[in-house]
Design a protein around this motif. Structure first.
Motif, PDB file in Angstrom:
ATOM      1  N   LEU A   1       0.862  -1.277   0.024  1.00  0.00           N
ATOM      2  CA  LEU A   1       0.198   0.138   0.141  1.00  0.00           C
ATOM      3  C   LEU A   1       0.937   1.207  -0.043  1.00  0.00           C
ATOM      4  O   LEU A   1       1.599   1.391   0.817  1.00  0.00           O
ATOM      5  CB  LEU A   1      -0.957   0.079   1.237  1.00  0.00           C
ATOM      6  N   PRO A   2       0.845   2.025  -1.136  1.00  0.00           N
ATOM      7  CA  PRO A   2       1.694   3.377  -1.037  1.00  0.00           C
ATOM      8  C   PRO A   2       1.140   4.336  -0.138  1.00  0.00           C
ATOM      9  O   PRO A   2       0.124   4.545  -0.061  1.00  0.00           O
ATOM     10  CB  PRO A   2       1.444   3.798  -2.413  1.00  0.00           C
ATOM     11  N   PHE A   3       2.243   4.825   0.540  1.00  0.00           N
ATOM     12  CA  PHE A   3       2.002   5.974   1.720  1.00  0.00           C
ATOM     13  C   PHE A   3       2.609   7.149   1.239  1.00  0.00           C
ATOM     14  O   PHE A   3       3.893   7.070   1.016  1.00  0.00           O
ATOM     15  CB  PHE A   3       2.128   5.506   3.141  1.00  0.00           C
ATOM     16  N   GLY A   4       2.005   8.226   0.983  1.00  0.00           N
ATOM     17  CA  GLY A   4       2.656   9.603   0.727  1.00  0.00           C
ATOM     18  C   GLY A   4       3.753  10.308   1.913  1.00  0.00           C
ATOM     19  O   GLY A   4       3.611   9.696   3.035  1.00  0.00           O
ATOM     20  N   PRO A   5       4.129  11.245   1.483  1.00  0.00           N
ATOM     21  CA  PRO A   5       5.141  11.746   2.695  1.00  0.00           C
ATOM     22  C   PRO A   5       4.210  12.342   3.809  1.00  0.00           C
ATOM     23  O   PRO A   5       2.989  12.783   3.615  1.00  0.00           O
ATOM     24  CB  PRO A   5       5.820  13.117   1.717  1.00  0.00           C
ATOM     25  N   LEU A   6       4.862  12.368   4.989  1.00  0.00           N
ATOM     26  CA  LEU A   6       4.095  12.985   6.095  1.00  0.00           C
ATOM     27  C   LEU A   6       3.863  14.516   5.844  1.00  0.00           C
ATOM     28  O   LEU A   6       4.888  15.400   5.556  1.00  0.00           O
ATOM     29  CB  LEU A   6       5.014  12.850   7.268  1.00  0.00           C
TER      30      LEU A   6
ATOM     31  N   ILE B   1      14.081   7.729   3.145  1.00  0.00           N
ATOM     32  CA  ILE B   1      14.061   8.518   1.845  1.00  0.00           C
ATOM     33  C   ILE B   1      12.890   8.077   1.118  1.00  0.00           C
ATOM     34  O   ILE B   1      12.300   9.004   0.275  1.00  0.00           O
ATOM     35  CB  ILE B   1      15.329   7.977   1.237  1.00  0.00           C
ATOM     36  N   GLU B   2      12.460   6.708   1.033  1.00  0.00           N
ATOM     37  CA  GLU B   2      11.113   6.202   0.331  1.00  0.00           C
ATOM     38  C   GLU B   2      10.436   5.658   1.350  1.00  0.00           C
ATOM     39  O   GLU B   2      10.962   4.453   1.763  1.00  0.00           O
ATOM     40  CB  GLU B   2      11.644   5.423  -0.878  1.00  0.00           C
ATOM     41  N   GLY B   3       9.175   6.218   1.641  1.00  0.00           N
ATOM     42  CA  GLY B   3       8.455   5.365   2.548  1.00  0.00           C
ATOM     43  C   GLY B   3       8.614   5.598   4.109  1.00  0.00           C
ATOM     44  O   GLY B   3       9.255   6.421   4.443  1.00  0.00           O
ATOM     45  N   TYR B   4       8.298   4.597   4.808  1.00  0.00           N
ATOM     46  CA  TYR B   4       8.627   4.470   6.209  1.00  0.00           C
ATOM     47  C   TYR B   4       9.066   3.387   6.856  1.00  0.00           C
ATOM     48  O   TYR B   4       8.879   2.211   6.402  1.00  0.00           O
ATOM     49  CB  TYR B   4       7.234   4.730   7.065  1.00  0.00           C
ATOM     50  N   GLY B   5      10.075   3.069   7.938  1.00  0.00           N
ATOM     51  CA  GLY B   5      10.330   2.065   8.534  1.00  0.00           C
ATOM     52  C   GLY B   5       9.904   2.013   9.910  1.00  0.00           C
ATOM     53  O   GLY B   5       9.417   2.979  10.602  1.00  0.00           O
ATOM     54  N   PRO B   6      10.045   0.812  10.520  1.00  0.00           N
ATOM     55  CA  PRO B   6       9.625   0.740  12.120  1.00  0.00           C
ATOM     56  C   PRO B   6      10.588   1.530  12.933  1.00  0.00           C
ATOM     57  O   PRO B   6      11.836   1.846  12.815  1.00  0.00           O
ATOM     58  CB  PRO B   6       9.934  -1.005  12.198  1.00  0.00           C
TER      59      PRO B   6
ATOM     60  N   THR C   1      -8.220  17.031   2.531  1.00  0.00           N
ATOM     61  CA  THR C   1      -8.332  16.674   1.136  1.00  0.00           C
ATOM     62  C   THR C   1      -7.378  16.682   0.095  1.00  0.00           C
ATOM     63  O   THR C   1      -7.550  16.285  -0.707  1.00  0.00           O
ATOM     64  CB  THR C   1      -9.514  17.697   0.728  1.00  0.00           C
ATOM     65  N   ALA C   2      -6.367  16.942   0.650  1.00  0.00           N
ATOM     66  CA  ALA C   2      -4.984  17.106   0.067  1.00  0.00           C
ATOM     67  C   ALA C   2      -4.607  15.669  -0.579  1.00  0.00           C
ATOM     68  O   ALA C   2      -4.679  14.786   0.289  1.00  0.00           O
ATOM     69  CB  ALA C   2      -3.851  17.590   0.617  1.00  0.00           C
ATOM     70  N   PRO C   3      -4.494  15.273  -1.802  1.00  0.00           N
ATOM     71  CA  PRO C   3      -4.141  13.927  -2.081  1.00  0.00           C
ATOM     72  C   PRO C   3      -2.587  13.423  -1.924  1.00  0.00           C
ATOM     73  O   PRO C   3      -1.729  14.434  -2.031  1.00  0.00           O
ATOM     74  CB  PRO C   3      -4.439  14.123  -3.825  1.00  0.00           C
ATOM     75  N   GLY C   4      -2.613  12.238  -1.852  1.00  0.00           N
ATOM     76  CA  GLY C   4      -1.024  11.651  -1.802  1.00  0.00           C
ATOM     77  C   GLY C   4      -0.279  12.107  -0.711  1.00  0.00           C
ATOM     78  O   GLY C   4       1.108  11.869  -0.741  1.00  0.00           O
ATOM     79  N   VAL C   5      -0.839  12.404   0.519  1.00  0.00           N
ATOM     80  CA  VAL C   5      -0.024  12.530   1.746  1.00  0.00           C
ATOM     81  C   VAL C   5      -0.691  11.847   2.931  1.00  0.00           C
ATOM     82  O   VAL C   5      -1.712  11.487   3.022  1.00  0.00           O
ATOM     83  CB  VAL C   5       0.139  14.105   2.046  1.00  0.00           C
ATOM     84  N   VAL C   6       0.135  11.960   4.052  1.00  0.00           N
ATOM     85  CA  VAL C   6      -0.306  11.148   5.204  1.00  0.00           C
ATOM     86  C   VAL C   6      -0.375  12.261   6.240  1.00  0.00           C
ATOM     87  O   VAL C   6       0.656  13.165   6.412  1.00  0.00           O
ATOM     88  CB  VAL C   6       1.001  10.143   5.718  1.00  0.00           C
ATOM     89  N   MET C   7      -1.360  12.100   6.967  1.00  0.00           N
ATOM     90  CA  MET C   7      -1.733  13.201   7.797  1.00  0.00           C
ATOM     91  C   MET C   7      -1.237  12.771   9.142  1.00  0.00           C
ATOM     92  O   MET C   7      -0.718  13.745  10.132  1.00  0.00           O
ATOM     93  CB  MET C   7      -3.222  13.456   8.010  1.00  0.00           C
TER      94      MET C   7
END
Length: 301
Positions: free
Chosen positions: A3-8, A30-35, A15-21
């Motif tokens: 599942l693609p998650f956008g930048p924080l 650099i790409e995505g998130y880690g634990p 309503t902004a597309p492609g970001v994580v609130m």
């Protein structure tokens, strides 16, 4: 299934597309998130004898790492089994302040305005000794092989929160001769902290200004020169100032900033600044604390 998650982007509209609130229990990569890493308490570990008022990690000449902790009344050393051993007690760290400490030569130097500057030989051990001539600074750092002291007693033993002192070259015990210097500032409000930028240059922060401190070729026989970089760009507190590899980052009363010898740059303007100030208790900005993660090339507050 991925599942693609956008930048924080907590400051974005819902309503902004492609970001994580909201990103909880993860670290941005650099790409995505880690634990997020978890903490483990070793079996023999003990706590400091009281609430921490400062920590200093340093490397000895043989390559060994050593950690020292400070409380209101003690200086303590972390042992190999993660327990703490008291080196010295009887101090009374100034209320509302932390200890300021730095590794200089064979010594751990530490200071607060009540007890003044203290020196401990980390290579040979022994007793902690007071450095009276330093003028009981609130904050210290090193640059160009000298110790720089901020917010000191003047020559009449009166506290001047805009006074800078520098030690003799390579000698933390000498604050009167062999190049030791003394520079009061007349504007910019009280001194907050300072960092080494490399190339014999440092940044000194006041509550309402920042200045470039340069050693060598100062003119008139002075050890260093002072040049104001900006008004209204001081730091909200010493804990917010973070430096790494010639660049310093900090929180000012109008947002997050970055400075190197290449220039001054806002890094939160129009995006993170307002969200941050709306989120935190602005009456406690002096408690904001920063740190750097060089592996991920990130600064955290």
């Amino acid at each position: 299934m991925q599942l693609p998650f956008g930048p924080l982007a907590p400051d974005a509209k819902e309503t902004a597309p492609g970001v994580v609130m909201t990103a909880q229990n993860v670290l941005p990569l650099i790409e995505g998130y880690g634990p997020a890493s978890s903490l483990v308490t070793p079996a023999a570990a003990t706590a400091l004898s009281a609430a921490p008022r400062g920590v200093q990690s340093l490397v000895l000449r043989d390559g060994a790492y050593v950690v020292y902790g400070f409380t209101e009344t003690t200086i303590e050393q972390l042992q190999s089994d993660d327990s703490w051993t008291e080196i010295e007690d009887g101090f009374n760290c100034t209320a509302g302040d932390d200890w300021s400490s730095v590794h200089f030569g064979n010594f751990l130097l530490s200071t607060n305005t009540t007890d003044g500057m203290q020196a401990y030989n980390v290579e040979a051990g022994g007793a902690v000794s007071a450095i009276a001539d330093a003028g009981d600074p609130r904050s210290i750092f090193t640059c160009a092989n000298v110790v720089v002291a901020l917010d000191c007693l003047d020559n009449a033993s009166e506290r001047n929160n805009k006074l800078i002192r520098t030690s003799a070259f390579g000698d933390h015990t000498n604050w009167k001769t062999k190049g030791a210097d003394y520079q009061p500032l007349e504007d910019g409000e009280e001194l907050i902290g300072g960092v080494d930028l490399k190339n014999n240059a440092a940044v000194v922060f006041q509550s309402d200004a920042m200045r470039l401190m340069q050693f060598g070729n100062a003119g008139g026989g002075a050890m260093f020169s002072m040049q104001k970089i900006a008004d209204g760009r001081g730091s909200v507190g010493a804990r917010s100032i973070v430096s790494f590899d010639g660049t310093v980052f900090w929180l000012a009363s109008n947002g997050f900033w970055q400075f190197s010898l290449g220039g001054l740059k806002p890094i939160g303007s129009g995006k993170i600044d307002q969200w941050f100030f709306d989120t935190v208790d602005v009456s406690r900005l002096d408690e904001v604390q920063g740190s750097v993660d060089p592996n991920r090339k990130m600064v955290w507050w």
